[in-house]
Design a protein around this motif. Sequence first.
Motif, PDB file in Angstrom:
ATOM      1  N   ASN A 105       0.801  -1.227   0.000  1.00 14.79           N
ATOM      2  CA  ASN A 105       0.000   0.000   0.000  1.00 14.79           C
ATOM      3  C   ASN A 105       0.834   1.277   0.000  1.00 14.79           C
ATOM      4  N   ALA A 107      -5.437  -2.908   1.475  1.00 13.21           N
ATOM      5  CA  ALA A 107      -5.680  -1.612   2.128  1.00 13.21           C
ATOM      6  C   ALA A 107      -5.229  -1.594   3.574  1.00 13.21           C
ATOM      7  N   GLU A 121      -4.385   1.769   4.794  1.00 13.63           N
ATOM      8  CA  GLU A 121      -5.405   2.791   4.571  1.00 13.63           C
ATOM      9  C   GLU A 121      -6.255   2.987   5.837  1.00 13.63           C
ATOM     10  N   GLY A 167     -11.111   3.169   3.844  1.00 14.45           N
ATOM     11  CA  GLY A 167     -10.472   2.515   2.711  1.00 14.45           C
ATOM     12  C   GLY A 167     -10.564   1.003   2.795  1.00 14.45           C
ATOM     13  N   ILE A 210     -10.961   7.277  -2.005  1.00 14.06           N
ATOM     14  CA  ILE A 210     -10.838   7.123  -0.560  1.00 14.06           C
ATOM     15  C   ILE A 210      -9.370   6.834  -0.268  1.00 14.06           C
ATOM     16  N   ASP A 211      -8.748   7.689   0.497  1.00 15.40           N
ATOM     17  CA  ASP A 211      -7.315   7.578   0.778  1.00 15.40           C
ATOM     18  C   ASP A 211      -6.538   7.556  -0.538  1.00 15.40           C
ATOM     19  N   GLN A 258      -6.781   5.266  -3.001  1.00 14.76           N
ATOM     20  CA  GLN A 258      -7.371   4.421  -4.021  1.00 14.76           C
ATOM     21  C   GLN A 258      -8.673   5.018  -4.545  1.00 14.76           C
TER      22      GLN A 258
END
Length: 359
Positions: free
Chosen positions: A198, A263, A266, A270, A353-354, A356
């Motif tokens: 990630n 994730a 995240e 996420g 989101i975050d 991604q």
Amino acid sequence: MQNGRSRFPMLAGLILGLVMLYGIRIDAAASDTKEYLDSLNAGIFSIIAPDSGSSNTEAIEELTQIAQEAASQRSDLVMADVKQALNVRSEANEDSEKVGLLYKDCGGRILERKDGWTKIQSGELVGWANDNYLLFDAEAEAMAGEVGNMIVTIETETLRVRREPNTDSEILGLLAQDDELDVIEVIDDEWISVDFENDVAYVSAEYVNMDFHIDTGETMEVIKKREEEAAEAKRKAVENRNQAIIAEGDDYRLLAALIQCEAGAESYEGKLAVGAVVMNRVRSGAYPNTISGVIYASGQFTPAINGKVAKVYDNGNILDSCYQAAADALAGASNVGGATHFRRAGNHDGIQIDNQVFW
């Protein structure tokens, strides 16, 4: 001179007709497009240039050959164009044996075409599909660009993953031969940025093979084996009620393992989004109807392809937040609507989101 003038409209019409006839096919030839267009220009020039040294007849023949060669270089990519799964059959007719399924957004390579059917190879699946449910050429390439992604496969025994694109940079981890990672960007001839746990990291281009990945179909044998394994797990759970929670927990743990791989770094939002994508696929009817089927079918998720999900599942070292996201997703929670895809943000529209984006 008069005869030359009278022939020119005919020649121009022939040129235009060849371009119209073969234009789409030339556009579909990926890396060779410029070469063919340069050759086409040369052919046109040899027709209209008075000092070219060749007759109009010879130039026409040359231009025709160039156009035919361009046509032969058309893309062999094919993509499924369905809301549900597409049956792939042993022969080019609806009455022949079903040999597998091509799911939504899956693709493959054209082997043969006849009578409104196309013989395809999609992963291990080889068979005939009805052209009415397939996309070809530019349409197929556009869809592949939407749903596919570039991956690198490690081609050396051990490869260092670095924080920066240079050999003096900090080593973040080691990759084994045949491991695979998502590509973020090709930096130059020497370095490729990849999604590593990630985060953005770098690997040497010299020791990897880069390829475009799209989801592939499944044979009936693979589907049957997965269904039998699921039925056996349920049967054992019924025999011993004390194991029911464990049997139900298998998917829960597997989903949590995938969430951690995709994730783990995240936020909770996420993590939930990744779980929601899996559950949206399970419910859609266009993908396998089990969590394990969605995660492992045709290598739809890179961590499943490279074995990382299995390792995390086996060692059980999964964050509580990933378990919570899995539980909430299993209960029907979704913060990405009906999204069935996601990738690192920056090259696709959707709900970000975050780090991604989901669509």
